[in-house]
Write an enzyme that holds these catalytic residues in place. Structure first.
Site, mmCIF file in Angstrom:
data_model
loop_
_atom_site.group_PDB
_atom_site.id
_atom_site.type_symbol
_atom_site.label_atom_id
_atom_site.label_comp_id
_atom_site.label_asym_id
_atom_site.label_seq_id
_atom_site.Cartn_x
_atom_site.Cartn_y
_atom_site.Cartn_z
ATOM 1 N N HIS A 1 17.565 -7.940 63.598
ATOM 2 C CA HIS A 1 16.910 -8.272 65.162
ATOM 3 C C HIS A 1 17.081 -9.721 65.674
ATOM 4 C CE1 HIS A 1 14.801 -7.956 69.083
ATOM 5 N NE2 HIS A 1 14.386 -9.286 68.344
ATOM 6 N N THR B 1 26.235 -8.321 67.586
ATOM 7 C CA THR B 1 25.857 -7.514 67.361
ATOM 8 C C THR B 1 26.111 -6.300 66.546
ATOM 9 O OG1 THR B 1 24.249 -7.964 69.400
ATOM 10 C CG2 THR B 1 24.333 -5.384 68.647
ATOM 11 N N PHE C 1 20.872 4.545 74.857
ATOM 12 C CA PHE C 1 20.638 4.893 72.877
ATOM 13 C C PHE C 1 19.061 4.422 72.670
ATOM 14 C CE2 PHE C 1 21.554 0.334 74.513
ATOM 15 C CZ PHE C 1 20.635 -0.320 74.441
ATOM 16 N N LYS D 1 16.030 -5.289 59.947
ATOM 17 C CA LYS D 1 16.339 -3.215 59.933
ATOM 18 C C LYS D 1 15.331 -2.501 58.963
ATOM 19 C CE LYS D 1 17.732 -4.543 64.260
ATOM 20 N NZ LYS D 1 19.127 -3.900 65.130
ATOM 21 N N ARG E 1 25.665 -9.816 59.545
ATOM 22 C CA ARG E 1 26.146 -8.655 60.232
ATOM 23 C C ARG E 1 27.100 -8.206 59.540
ATOM 24 N NH1 ARG E 1 23.543 -9.417 66.625
ATOM 25 N NH2 ARG E 1 21.076 -8.608 66.122
ATOM 26 N N ASN F 1 22.618 -2.572 62.196
ATOM 27 C CA ASN F 1 22.987 -4.108 61.323
ATOM 28 C C ASN F 1 21.913 -4.980 61.116
ATOM 29 O OD1 ASN F 1 21.400 -4.583 63.733
ATOM 30 N ND2 ASN F 1 22.655 -5.381 64.960
ATOM 31 N N ARG G 1 21.158 -16.659 66.265
ATOM 32 C CA ARG G 1 22.295 -15.923 66.948
ATOM 33 C C ARG G 1 22.919 -16.360 65.868
ATOM 34 N NH1 ARG G 1 20.052 -11.816 69.371
ATOM 35 N NH2 ARG G 1 21.915 -11.637 70.245
#
EC number: 2.7.4.6
Length: 140
Positions: free
Chosen positions: A117, A93, A59, A11, A104, A114, A87
């Site tokens: 994704h 998250t 959001f 991100k 994260r 964070n 994951r």
């Protein structure tokens, strides 16, 4: 164990802080192979389509604004049980709730910022990979 492909997106917050190499190290050291990777900006339309499942959530608009605020790195990852493994490497998250040693926890700043994704299921992985990559871009 099954060899799988999964999708990952580094991100804008991580890119602005020059963390691409660190994120990739977590992924590779965790047992995933990066078989496709490209850096680009997402358009508002792409972001809205990509996150369409969240359109009704409060959001949604801030998520679209955030994900289009800077460049992202789009990736296809391959490995044994790659979806679950990715994951696990990413962590929860919310960075405050993520385990130490996860992307994260170590690199994330907030629930939105964070750093990464990742696909949450086989169906999501297939859809997300196809959204950004064609087969010729995935190198075995």
């Amino acid at each position: 164990m099954t060899i799988q492909y999964t999708f990952s997106m580094i991100k804008p917050d991580a890119i602005k802080r020059n963390k691409i190499g660190q994120v990739n190290a977590y992924l590779e050291n965790g047992g995933l192979k990066i078989v496709a990777q490209k850096m680009r900006f997402l358009t508002k339309y792409e972001a809205e389509c990509f996150y369409d499942e969240h359109r009704a959530r409060t959001f949604f608009n801030s998520l679209v604004e955030y994900i289009t605020s800077g460049a992202v790195v789009l990736q296809v990852l391959k490995g044994e049980d790659a979806i679950i493994l990715n994951r696990t490497i990413m962590g929860a998250t919310n960075p405050a709730e993520a385990e130490a040693g996860t992307i994260r926890k170590d690199l994330g700043e907030s629930i939105e910022a964070n750093s990464i994704h990742g696909s949450d299921s086989e169906n999501s992985a297939k859809r997300e990979i196809a959204f950004f990559f064609n087969k010729s871009e995935i190198i075995e």
